[in-house]
Write a protein that holds these residues in place. Structure first.
Motif, PDB file in Angstrom:
ATOM      1  N   ASP A  32       0.948  -1.238   0.005  1.00  0.00           N
ATOM      2  CA  ASP A  32       0.089   0.189   0.340  1.00  0.00           C
ATOM      3  C   ASP A  32       0.689   1.170  -0.499  1.00  0.00           C
ATOM      4  OD1 ASP A  32      -1.426   2.095   0.976  1.00  0.00           O
ATOM      5  OD2 ASP A  32      -3.136   1.063   1.867  1.00  0.00           O
ATOM      6  N   ILE A  33       0.632   1.581  -0.769  1.00  0.00           N
ATOM      7  CA  ILE A  33       1.994   3.129  -1.740  1.00  0.00           C
ATOM      8  C   ILE A  33       1.903   4.498  -0.433  1.00  0.00           C
ATOM      9  CG2 ILE A  33       0.670   4.445  -3.551  1.00  0.00           C
ATOM     10  CD1 ILE A  33       3.281   4.761  -4.318  1.00  0.00           C
ATOM     11  N   ALA A  34      -0.098   4.246  -0.322  1.00  0.00           N
ATOM     12  CA  ALA A  34      -0.508   5.414   0.587  1.00  0.00           C
ATOM     13  C   ALA A  34      -0.200   5.019   2.598  1.00  0.00           C
ATOM     14  CB  ALA A  34      -1.778   5.797   0.546  1.00  0.00           C
ATOM     15  N   LEU A  35      -0.125   3.633   2.519  1.00  0.00           N
ATOM     16  CA  LEU A  35      -0.102   3.376   3.701  1.00  0.00           C
ATOM     17  C   LEU A  35       1.852   3.951   4.479  1.00  0.00           C
ATOM     18  CD1 LEU A  35      -0.709   2.079   6.659  1.00  0.00           C
ATOM     19  CD2 LEU A  35      -0.049  -0.150   5.377  1.00  0.00           C
ATOM     20  N   ALA A  36       2.525   3.172   2.614  1.00  0.00           N
ATOM     21  CA  ALA A  36       4.035   3.906   3.490  1.00  0.00           C
ATOM     22  C   ALA A  36       4.758   4.636   3.772  1.00  0.00           C
ATOM     23  CB  ALA A  36       4.757   2.582   1.387  1.00  0.00           C
ATOM     24  N   GLU A  37       3.601   5.523   3.028  1.00  0.00           N
ATOM     25  CA  GLU A  37       4.229   6.785   2.857  1.00  0.00           C
ATOM     26  C   GLU A  37       3.790   7.330   4.497  1.00  0.00           C
ATOM     27  OE1 GLU A  37       4.074  11.594   0.969  1.00  0.00           O
ATOM     28  OE2 GLU A  37       1.921   9.958   0.709  1.00  0.00           O
ATOM     29  N   ASP A  38       2.745   7.167   4.910  1.00  0.00           N
ATOM     30  CA  ASP A  38       1.922   6.957   6.669  1.00  0.00           C
ATOM     31  C   ASP A  38       3.293   6.847   7.079  1.00  0.00           C
ATOM     32  OD1 ASP A  38       0.252   8.594   5.151  1.00  0.00           O
ATOM     33  OD2 ASP A  38      -0.852   7.109   5.251  1.00  0.00           O
ATOM     34  N   LEU A  39       3.821   5.864   7.216  1.00  0.00           N
ATOM     35  CA  LEU A  39       4.965   4.944   7.687  1.00  0.00           C
ATOM     36  C   LEU A  39       6.353   5.821   7.953  1.00  0.00           C
ATOM     37  CD1 LEU A  39       4.103   1.464   7.181  1.00  0.00           C
ATOM     38  CD2 LEU A  39       3.612   2.246   9.139  1.00  0.00           C
ATOM     39  N   ALA A  40       6.392   6.160   6.909  1.00  0.00           N
ATOM     40  CA  ALA A  40       7.730   7.112   6.776  1.00  0.00           C
ATOM     41  C   ALA A  40       8.164   8.158   7.518  1.00  0.00           C
ATOM     42  CB  ALA A  40       7.980   7.207   4.900  1.00  0.00           C
ATOM     43  N   GLN A  41       6.654   8.369   6.821  1.00  0.00           N
ATOM     44  CA  GLN A  41       6.150  10.121   7.988  1.00  0.00           C
ATOM     45  C   GLN A  41       6.892  10.133   8.602  1.00  0.00           C
ATOM     46  OE1 GLN A  41       5.735  12.920   6.469  1.00  0.00           O
ATOM     47  NE2 GLN A  41       6.794  12.478   4.609  1.00  0.00           N
ATOM     48  N   ASP A  42       5.927   8.685   9.435  1.00  0.00           N
ATOM     49  CA  ASP A  42       6.088   8.638  11.674  1.00  0.00           C
ATOM     50  C   ASP A  42       7.131   8.467  12.182  1.00  0.00           C
ATOM     51  OD1 ASP A  42       3.262   9.109  11.616  1.00  0.00           O
ATOM     52  OD2 ASP A  42       3.100   6.561  11.175  1.00  0.00           O
ATOM     53  N   ALA A  43       8.143   8.193  11.169  1.00  0.00           N
ATOM     54  CA  ALA A  43       9.546   7.755  10.825  1.00  0.00           C
ATOM     55  C   ALA A  43      10.202   8.532  11.033  1.00  0.00           C
ATOM     56  CB  ALA A  43      10.785   6.078  10.341  1.00  0.00           C
ATOM     57  N   LEU A  44      10.245   9.754  10.108  1.00  0.00           N
ATOM     58  CA  LEU A  44      10.537  10.862  10.083  1.00  0.00           C
ATOM     59  C   LEU A  44       9.921  12.008  11.155  1.00  0.00           C
ATOM     60  CD1 LEU A  44      12.237  13.103   8.605  1.00  0.00           C
ATOM     61  CD2 LEU A  44      10.159  13.575   7.138  1.00  0.00           C
ATOM     62  N   VAL A  45       9.079  11.870  11.483  1.00  0.00           N
ATOM     63  CA  VAL A  45       8.885  12.893  13.232  1.00  0.00           C
ATOM     64  C   VAL A  45       9.183  11.974  14.206  1.00  0.00           C
ATOM     65  CG1 VAL A  45       7.110  13.002  14.280  1.00  0.00           C
ATOM     66  CG2 VAL A  45       6.500  13.324  11.857  1.00  0.00           C
ATOM     67  N   ALA A  46       9.533  11.162  14.255  1.00  0.00           N
ATOM     68  CA  ALA A  46       9.645  10.320  15.596  1.00  0.00           C
ATOM     69  C   ALA A  46      11.634  10.270  15.541  1.00  0.00           C
ATOM     70  CB  ALA A  46       9.968   8.601  15.597  1.00  0.00           C
ATOM     71  N   ALA A  47      11.995  10.508  14.419  1.00  0.00           N
ATOM     72  CA  ALA A  47      13.924  11.012  13.594  1.00  0.00           C
ATOM     73  C   ALA A  47      13.702  12.898  14.375  1.00  0.00           C
ATOM     74  CB  ALA A  47      14.179  10.786  12.707  1.00  0.00           C
ATOM     75  N   LEU A  48      12.516  13.251  14.141  1.00  0.00           N
ATOM     76  CA  LEU A  48      13.129  14.797  14.604  1.00  0.00           C
ATOM     77  C   LEU A  48      12.960  14.901  16.289  1.00  0.00           C
ATOM     78  CD1 LEU A  48      11.147  16.024  11.559  1.00  0.00           C
ATOM     79  CD2 LEU A  48      13.318  16.895  12.422  1.00  0.00           C
TER      80      LEU A  48
END
Length: 426
Positions: A32-48
């Motif tokens: 699921d490309i939309a879910l994949a982007e959401d998960l990647a964004q979540d990881a980015l927020v976690a890094a921040l």
């Protein structure tokens, strides 16, 4: 200053470098490309949230993927669905933080093919590619294309919905479909580059952010498909053309045409890398691998890059290359550029002959044809006609810097004609 002391800069750098692989890997794992982007964004927020306090990890890309994978496991657990995917993700293990490198590279390439799916419009492909492959924010994309952020956001959302509706597959296409899709991918990268190199509208003549992003995407594609001479040709082309950017504006910010540029200001690093990519493509071509429009355009750009002075340009060789390009990839833009080359190589009349053979309705409403016609007429000494053509081109452009350039050339031709009348014997 160490990378660890600049966590936000490190996060941005890591995201730009790893986002395509990250979203690609997550798309492969979730389907699921939309879910994949959401998960990647979540990881980015976690890094921040974490990196400023804990420091940048030794393998930041691996940290992002591990974090996103854990979020995926949590989401599957909460939904109590896709149990087989949960077992698959868990079996990958917390210790193996990244899939094998061949999967990672394949995932990035798959993602580029997916964002350039033929079911999407070219504009949607460009926006989605910049978002998912380039890692740009919606705001950055909107500024690059002079569109509103909500409009770009809607374009990206519709593109993802369209991919879902047509059940676009994440697997790499093969055979004729792969060749066609690869051409779509390259066309999107070149579209992004061209919009940055000469903006179609707005105040600025160039948008360097788009240009630099297109170069990065072309290099990434060349790394992922190193045995495709057309891909190497595209990477060569955008770097050779971009090498001129430092000389394309004068100190006041006004556009400077190619033959008037200070070539000492050209970026020699980009020229060196562009010529190296072209040399690799030439080697593949010598081995019998087919080439096409990007290889030929890069070969043309290389002629300019190798000329230390404008007068050293080998225009006859360029004209011959344009003749080959016109046969391999015919189109009105190629014909207009072929007219320029023939005008420089064989005289203005030869260029005008090529231009006159073009369909009268080709590129109507755009400034390209009248601006080239004006230049050729000026070289032929037809100053009155040249002035009228420059004025027509100025009226058609939507870019303020280009309009100023064309109006300036019209005024210059007008002054030249006036001087000629004054000097004419009575």
């Amino acid at each position: 200053m160490s990378t660890a002391s600049r966590p936000h800069e490190a996060i941005i750098t890591t995201w730009r470098a790893e986002s395509a692989r990250l979203v690609g890997a997550l798309t492969r794992l979730t389907g699921d490309i939309a879910l994949a982007e959401d998960l990647a964004q979540d990881a980015l927020v976690a890094a921040l949230e974490h990196w400023p306090a804990t420091g940048v990890p030794d393998e930041p890309g691996a940290w992002l993927l591990t974090t996103a994978r854990r979020r995926a496991i949590d989401q599957f657990r909460r939904a109590d669905v896709l149990r087989h995917k949960l077992r698959e993700l868990a079996r990958d293990g917390e210790e193996e933080v990244m899939p094998p490198i061949d999967h990672i590279e394949d995932d990035a390439l798959r993602l580029m093919f997916l964002t350039c799916h033929p079911a999407l419009t070219p504009e949607s492909r460009a926006a989605l590619t910049l978002r998912l492959v380039g890692g740009l924010t919606t705001g950055e994309i909107a500024r690059g294309f002079l569109a509103s952020e909500p409009a770009i956001g809607q374009r990206i959302s519709r593109a993802k919905a369209r991919l879902s509706a047509v059940r676009a597959e994440f697997d790499l296409p093969t055979g004729a479909e792969r060749e066609a899709r690869l051409d779509d991918v390259m066309a999107v990268v070149y579209l992004i580059f061209n919009e940055g190199y000469t903006a179609t509208s707005g105040v600025d003549w160039m948008r360097p952010d788009l240009t630099h992003e297109a170069i990065r995407l072309a290099r990434m594609l060349a790394d992922l498909a190193p045995h495709e001479p057309e891909v190497l040709g595209l990477s060569s082309l955008v770097q050779l053309q971009a090498s001129r950017i430092p000389a394309r504006l004068d100190d006041s910010g006004a556009p400077v045409l190619l033959e008037e540029q200070d070539r000492s200001r050209w970026d020699t690093g980009l020229i060196r890398r562009g010529l190296a990519d072209l040399a690799r493509a030439e080697q593949l071509a010598a081995e019998g691998v087919p080439v096409g429009r990007y290889f030929l355009q890069a070969s043309i750009a290389a002629q300019h890059a190798r000329a230390a002075r404008a007068q050293d340009t080998h225009w006859r060789r360029i004209a011959a290359l344009y003749d080959v390009l016109a046969a391999a990839a015919p189109g009105p833009v190629v014909e207009v550029n072929r007219a320029v080359a023939h005008g420089r190589a064989f005289g203005a009349a030869a260029g005008l002959a090529v231009l006159d053979a073009l369909d009268a309705d080709a590129l109507s409403g755009a400034p390209l044809v009248p601006s080239v016609r004006a230049d050729l007429l000026e070289r032929a000494g037809a100053h009155v006609e040249a002035e009228a053509a420059f004025m027509e081109a100025a009226s058609l452009t939507r870019n303020a810097s280009e309009r100023g350039l064309l109006l300036g050339r019209a005024e210059e031709v007008r002054r030249t004609a006036a001087r000629a009348r004054r000097d004419r014997p009575s």
